[in-house]
Design a protein around this motif. Structure first.
Motif, mmCIF file in Angstrom:
data_model
loop_
_atom_site.group_PDB
_atom_site.id
_atom_site.type_symbol
_atom_site.label_atom_id
_atom_site.label_comp_id
_atom_site.label_asym_id
_atom_site.label_seq_id
_atom_site.Cartn_x
_atom_site.Cartn_y
_atom_site.Cartn_z
ATOM 1 N N ASP A 1 55.561 35.959 17.071
ATOM 2 C CA ASP A 1 55.355 35.423 15.728
ATOM 3 C C ASP A 1 54.851 33.978 15.727
ATOM 4 O O ASP A 1 54.511 33.456 14.656
ATOM 5 C CB ASP A 1 56.667 35.472 14.938
ATOM 6 N N ARG B 1 51.187 33.349 14.507
ATOM 7 C CA ARG B 1 51.089 33.532 13.053
ATOM 8 C C ARG B 1 51.563 32.293 12.310
ATOM 9 O O ARG B 1 50.993 31.907 11.287
ATOM 10 C CB ARG B 1 51.890 34.762 12.643
ATOM 11 N N TRP B 2 52.603 31.648 12.811
ATOM 12 C CA TRP B 2 53.106 30.410 12.204
ATOM 13 C C TRP B 2 52.013 29.350 12.222
ATOM 14 O O TRP B 2 51.736 28.704 11.199
ATOM 15 C CB TRP B 2 54.342 29.941 12.978
ATOM 16 N N CYS C 1 49.284 30.164 9.700
ATOM 17 C CA CYS C 1 49.663 29.847 8.326
ATOM 18 C C CYS C 1 49.538 28.349 8.047
ATOM 19 O O CYS C 1 49.109 27.949 6.954
ATOM 20 C CB CYS C 1 51.086 30.317 8.046
ATOM 21 N N ARG D 1 42.157 34.940 16.496
ATOM 22 C CA ARG D 1 43.039 35.288 15.383
ATOM 23 C C ARG D 1 43.271 34.089 14.463
ATOM 24 O O ARG D 1 43.386 34.244 13.237
ATOM 25 C CB ARG D 1 44.365 35.825 15.925
ATOM 26 N N GLY E 1 42.247 34.100 10.445
ATOM 27 C CA GLY E 1 43.085 33.710 9.314
ATOM 28 C C GLY E 1 42.328 32.826 8.339
ATOM 29 O O GLY E 1 42.421 32.998 7.113
ATOM 30 N N ILE F 1 43.009 40.973 12.937
ATOM 31 C CA ILE F 1 44.405 40.890 12.499
ATOM 32 C C ILE F 1 44.693 42.047 11.540
ATOM 33 O O ILE F 1 43.791 42.578 10.896
ATOM 34 C CB ILE F 1 44.757 39.536 11.836
ATOM 35 N N ASP F 2 45.974 42.421 11.435
ATOM 36 C CA ASP F 2 46.348 43.582 10.631
ATOM 37 C C ASP F 2 46.606 43.201 9.175
ATOM 38 O O ASP F 2 46.490 42.030 8.782
ATOM 39 C CB ASP F 2 47.567 44.276 11.242
ATOM 40 N N THR G 1 49.441 40.483 8.604
ATOM 41 C CA THR G 1 49.024 39.140 8.988
ATOM 42 C C THR G 1 47.990 38.602 8.007
ATOM 43 O O THR G 1 47.982 37.411 7.682
ATOM 44 C CB THR G 1 48.453 39.141 10.417
ATOM 45 N N THR G 2 47.127 39.480 7.521
ATOM 46 C CA THR G 2 46.183 39.092 6.471
ATOM 47 C C THR G 2 46.941 38.618 5.237
ATOM 48 O O THR G 2 46.564 37.621 4.600
ATOM 49 C CB THR G 2 45.271 40.274 6.104
ATOM 50 N N TYR H 1 49.854 37.202 5.175
ATOM 51 C CA TYR H 1 50.348 35.851 5.477
ATOM 52 C C TYR H 1 49.265 34.809 5.221
ATOM 53 O O TYR H 1 49.530 33.738 4.656
ATOM 54 C CB TYR H 1 50.807 35.773 6.930
ATOM 55 N N ASP I 1 61.189 37.096 5.169
ATOM 56 C CA ASP I 1 59.872 36.648 5.634
ATOM 57 C C ASP I 1 59.180 35.804 4.570
ATOM 58 O O ASP I 1 58.582 34.756 4.870
ATOM 59 C CB ASP I 1 58.979 37.846 5.974
#
Length: 235
Positions: free
Chosen positions: A23, A26-27, A30, A70, A74, A166-167, A170-171, A173, A204
């Motif tokens: 994770d 992803r942080w 974001c 990735r 984002g 990305i899935d 995640t999109t 996010y 989350d």
């Protein structure tokens, strides 16, 4: 006109170290998306430097490329929320941080047909909104059929639904991080529900809100609206 770039304090980075390794990227994504939306692209080098020192430096070259790809994705997804201007500033700033061997040389989206993109976009749009009782699917059409076409056929087809990097979750996010920066309350509600539909938990959403609003507070950003309520699918 030059402005001073804020420095993110050491305390800001503490939460990322407690996250599962899967994770952590992803942080960082974001944070980069939120900085783009908040119009603080000049802070992005601090984020990339921290990412490089604490994650990328421990990975193989192939994994590094995948992670940075990735991160860029984002930002590309957030173009559908923030727009090309702020996203472009953020993307170019990020590019200046990334070594040559981690840059992309071609566009994966350019290789797919319009039909494929539009079909996938409609399916993704449905997955976000189909179970949202508060969403009126005809509101955008009534406001402007052409606007509705651009959003559903272009933004969802070509930008938001692309799943090669990305899935869906995640999109989500990325989209919600961008919406916090824009202080766009109505869309925040819809897309937080979309995240719940696509596998996020209420916890989350609370953590993402804390991250985005905490970052804005550090940067001295004041929003017009208050803290967005975390929705449920029953609303």
């Amino acid at each position: 006109m030059s402005v001073e770039t804020p420095t993110l304090p050491a305390s800001f980075w503490e939460p990322v170290f407690s996250l599962p390794s899967a994770d952590r990227l992803r942080w960082y994504m974001c944070v980069v998306v939120a900085l783009s939306s908040l119009n603080f692209p000049d802070v992005i080098p601090q984020v990339y430097g921290h990412l490089d020192a604490n994650l990328l430096s421990k990975l193989s070259p192939d994994d590094c490329f995948s992670h940075v790809r990735r991160l860029r994705e984002g930002l590309i997804k957030s173009t559908g929320i923030v727009g090309a201007a702020r996203t472009g500033n953020a993307m170019r700033t990020l590019a200046n941080c990334v070594p040559e061997h981690l840059r992309e040389e071609e566009s994966p989206r350019s290789k797919e047909s319009e039909e494929v993109a539009r079909t996938r976009g409609k399916a993704f749009w449905t997955r976000i909104y189909s179970r949202n009782k508060a969403f009126d699917p005809e509101a955008s059409v009534r406001a402007s059929p052409d606007y509705a076409f651009v959003v559903r056929e272009v933004l969802y087809g070509r930008i938001l639904s692309f799943d090669g990097i990305i899935d869906d979750l995640t999109t989500g996010y990325a989209m919600v991080s961008a919406l916090y920066g824009m202080d766009c309350q109505n869309q925040l509600q819809h897309h937080m529900k979309g995240m719940l539909i696509n596998g996020a938990t209420r916890h989350d959403l609370e953590e993402l809100q804390s991250l985005c609003l905490g970052l804005a507070s550090i940067l001295g950003v004041k929003f017009r609206y208050g803290r967005a309520p975390i929705p449920t699918l029953d609303e």
